[in-house]
Write a protein that holds these residues in place. Structure first.
Motif, PDB file in Angstrom:
ATOM      1  N   TYR A 179       6.409   2.070   2.572  1.00 18.51           N
ATOM      2  CA  TYR A 179       6.625   3.144   3.530  1.00 18.51           C
ATOM      3  C   TYR A 179       5.766   4.363   3.204  1.00 18.51           C
ATOM      4  O   TYR A 179       5.305   5.069   4.102  1.00 18.51           O
ATOM      5  CB  TYR A 179       8.088   3.568   3.555  1.00 18.51           C
ATOM      6  CG  TYR A 179       9.044   2.460   3.931  1.00 18.51           C
ATOM      7  CD1 TYR A 179       8.785   1.632   5.023  1.00 18.51           C
ATOM      8  CD2 TYR A 179      10.202   2.228   3.194  1.00 18.51           C
ATOM      9  CE1 TYR A 179       9.663   0.604   5.373  1.00 18.51           C
ATOM     10  CE2 TYR A 179      11.083   1.209   3.535  1.00 18.51           C
ATOM     11  CZ  TYR A 179      10.801   0.402   4.625  1.00 18.51           C
ATOM     12  OH  TYR A 179      11.663  -0.621   4.963  1.00 18.51           O
ATOM     13  N   GLU A 206       2.961   5.674   7.045  1.00 19.73           N
ATOM     14  CA  GLU A 206       4.031   6.593   7.441  1.00 19.73           C
ATOM     15  C   GLU A 206       4.166   6.657   8.960  1.00 19.73           C
ATOM     16  O   GLU A 206       5.273   6.725   9.500  1.00 19.73           O
ATOM     17  CB  GLU A 206       3.755   7.980   6.866  1.00 19.73           C
ATOM     18  CG  GLU A 206       3.899   8.047   5.352  1.00 19.73           C
ATOM     19  CD  GLU A 206       3.376   9.344   4.771  1.00 19.73           C
ATOM     20  OE1 GLU A 206       4.065   9.906   3.891  1.00 19.73           O
ATOM     21  OE2 GLU A 206       2.295   9.817   5.189  1.00 19.73           O
ATOM     22  N   GLY A 215       5.779   3.520  10.159  1.00 20.59           N
ATOM     23  CA  GLY A 215       7.211   3.615   9.875  1.00 20.59           C
ATOM     24  C   GLY A 215       7.922   4.486  10.894  1.00 20.59           C
ATOM     25  O   GLY A 215       9.033   4.153  11.343  1.00 20.59           O
ATOM     26  N   ASP A 255      12.314   4.175   6.848  1.00 20.56           N
ATOM     27  CA  ASP A 255      10.937   4.195   7.343  1.00 20.56           C
ATOM     28  C   ASP A 255      10.619   5.407   8.202  1.00 20.56           C
ATOM     29  O   ASP A 255       9.488   5.553   8.660  1.00 20.56           O
ATOM     30  CB  ASP A 255      10.611   2.910   8.117  1.00 20.56           C
ATOM     31  CG  ASP A 255      11.654   2.551   9.167  1.00 20.56           C
ATOM     32  OD1 ASP A 255      12.631   3.320   9.334  1.00 20.56           O
ATOM     33  OD2 ASP A 255      11.500   1.498   9.810  1.00 20.56           O
TER      34      ASP A 255
END
Length: 604
Positions: free
Chosen positions: A172, A312, A315, A413
């Motif tokens: 993540y 990121e 996520g 996430d």
């Protein structure tokens, strides 16, 4: 953390506590005492034991402070809380319009020459104290750091949470903490700095790929860190909090007791990087006491943290689809509940709304907690920008009014934040026209295409213009930054009239214009967006341009859209948004909820 509805402060508690504080001030030889909303770590969300402003005054807003004198007690609040404060504080306290009225100007007007104001050096930054001292000294008013006087009279002060820190998976994070430490160390070497003192918990969380459970709704580890120009790091935290992280942190990160932090500052050789706008003032005074060279500079993790990497962002997309499906299930449920109102003894309350929404998020099986306390304001409560329903304020949701629901979830996430305003039966007069103007502003910002180098202040007017043309506006920013399983209100990126930070690719922001009619209704529509490089336009010059990708996919309130007010471009945007929402969310629903979504996403 999940929602609770307890009333945490009452107006009648304020006067006796105020009297006790004044006795302490008198004993300490002080004419004034400053009570900030924030804690040592500058967080919007603070531990119960750090809710000093609410404990003393009754005001529970997420921003503000108090200045207590022997004959006056000012509570400084901005436009978001003008309505809220009326019901939360006793007459002994006076609401002060801030930042229109500056603390220094108020103190100068209220205190005699020769007065002394006390403060807790753990709760104010060098920048704050420096600005205040610069204005007060010429008027003969002194500033004096002291042990916290509020803590001295707070007999039943809650204990600190003891939950351990956890490692945040690299899948993540997108980078190992070794890579991040090396990146920040390179910045230090480039600036000629030997080390950086890092005091913001979300910076430490980002830097070391760790999270915590120390404050409500925001998974940060309350701690301090010192990073040197080789990438080695010292993490200072309460005993036992990082015991499970030894393997994760590795040999280049030392874990020390938080009580050793000030002493460790004396061992540093400068230049030492300290952020004067986020570090506690005591950090600078301690370093100066050791005659250590200080380099005042921004927290080096701030911008790298704000620029989300590909992992990121991916996520965030996944979290928003999961969360969007939960919100759609909730809205389908809410429509069914609204239809029953007025039939027999069926009733729906604000607490019932909050509880149901949280339940749909919990059913995902991946919810770690809410990202802030859900705002569910029916009717006049919707006009309170940061309304929090309690057992005392809970009211029924009634036909013929608007319901404003602002909420979010924390997932491993990603972090979500969404606002929808719903018509319960026939909407109030003029509400649909106001909603449509707010929607037009949200669409304008969603469609924005802008050159590299612009800041949030350059984009803010896009969302306000449709309201301005009708003589309307709102007293909050248009957008705030959002973290990656971190703070739902992340800096430094913002979209507001005073936002100076340049908007860059990877920055996640909210897009949430609103309109509030005191005593009647509130309207806010919010999606999250992420900045990206815009595709080139054939035939245009090669200037670098950015635009926004929408992350939030939940239907808009069709019953409040006045289609005749929309341009063709705006109607096309809404239809395209709904078509994409149906495509992305429908596979996550079934049965009646899926049928509801299909109807809600039909073309205008």
């Amino acid at each position: 953390m999940y929602q609770n509805f307890a009333t945490t402060a009452r107006p009648e508690q304020g006067p006796p506590r105020l009297a006790a504080l004044r006795e302490r001030m008198k004993a300490a030889g002080l004419d004034g005492w400053i009570v900030p909303r924030g804690d040592t770590w500058r967080g919007e969300n603070v531990r119960a034991r750090d809710e000093r402003l609410a404990w003393l005054t009754g005001f529970t807003g997420s921003a503000g402070f108090a200045a207590i004198l022997h004959d006056k007690a000012g509570v400084f609040i901005d436009g978001r809380y003008k309505i809220q404060i009326k019901s939360q504080v006793a007459p002994d306290f006076t609401a002060v319009d801030w930042p229109a009225t500056k603390l220094a100007d108020w103190l100068i007007a209220e205190l005699p020459e020769g007065g002394t104001v006390g403060y807790d050096a753990w709760l104010h930054t060098p920048h704050e104290i420096g600005e205040l001292r610069e204005k007060l000294q010429p008027k003969g008013i002194g500033l004096e750091p002291q042990d916290n006087l509020v803590d001295m009279i707070w007999e039943d002060r809650p204990a600190a949470p003891d939950a351990p820190f956890i490692a945040w998976p690299e899948e993540y994070a997108g980078k190992s903490h070794a890579e991040k430490r090396a990146e920040i160390a390179a910045l230090l070497r480039e600036a000629g700095q030997k080390c950086a003192v890092i005091t913001l918990p979300d910076s430490i969380a980002w830097l070391l790929n760790i999270r915590g459970d120390d404050v409500p709704s925001t998974p940060v580890p309350l701690s301090f860190a010192i990073l040197d120009d080789t990438g080695r790091c010292e993490l200072f935290c309460p005993k036992g909090k990082a015991d499970d992280l030894r393997d994760h942190l590795g040999e280049d990160v030392d874990v020390l007791d938080i009580d050793a932090f000030l002493g460790a500052l004396g061992q540093l050789s400068g230049p030492v990087r300290v952020d004067p706008k986020s570090a506690p003032s005591i950090v600078e005074t301690t370093l100066k006491g050791w005659e250590t060279k200080i380099s005042e500079d921004e927290d080096p993790c701030i911008l790298p943290k704000a620029r989300k990497n590909a992992a990121e962002i991916e996520g965030a997309r996944a979290a928003h689809l999961r969360d969007g499906a939960a919100v759609c299930r909730f809205l389908h449920w809410l429509d069914g509940e609204a239809e029953k109102l007025g039939q027999g003894d069926h009733r729906l309350t604000e607490i019932g709304v909050v509880t149901a929404l949280e339940g749909f998020r919990r059913e995902t099986g991946e919810l770690r907690g809410i990202s802030f306390e859900t705002i569910a304001g029916a009717g006049e409560h919707g006009a309170i920008t940061h309304y929090r329903v309690t057992e005392d304020t809970d009211r029924e949701v009634r036909p013929g009014e608007l319901l404003l629901v602002d909420s979010g979830g924390q997932y491993l996430d990603g972090t979500t934040d969404i606002t929808r305003t719903i018509a319960i039966g026939q909407p109030p007069e003029d509400a649909a026209q106001c909603y449509t103007r707010v929607l037009q502003g949200m669409i304008a910002l969603s469609r924005a295409r802008f050159p590299k180098g612009l800041a949030g202040r350059d984009l803010d007017a896009l969302a306000r213009f449709p309201l301005w043309t009708a003589g309307l506006d709102y007293d909050h920013g248009t957008g705030h930054g959002v973290g990656a399983y971190l703070s739902v209100h992340e800096g430094p990126q913002r979209i507001s009239k005073g936002a100076m930070t340049v908007i860059e690719p990877g920055m996640i922001l909210s897009n949430e214009p609103g309109y509030y009619r005191e005593g009647h209704f509130g309207i806010r529509i919010e999606n999250l967006i992420v900045t990206r490089e815009a595709p080139q336009i054939p035939g245009a010059d090669d200037r670098e341009m950015y635009d926004f990708e929408t992350l939030t996919y939940v239907p808009l309130e069709r019953r409040l859209i006045v289609a005749e007010m929309l341009s063709a471009v705006e109607r096309d945007w809404i239809d395209a948004y709904h078509a994409t929402t149906l495509e992305k969310i429908a596979p996550r629903l079934d049965g009646a909820a899926r049928d509801w979504l299909t109807a809600a996403c039909a073309p205008l």
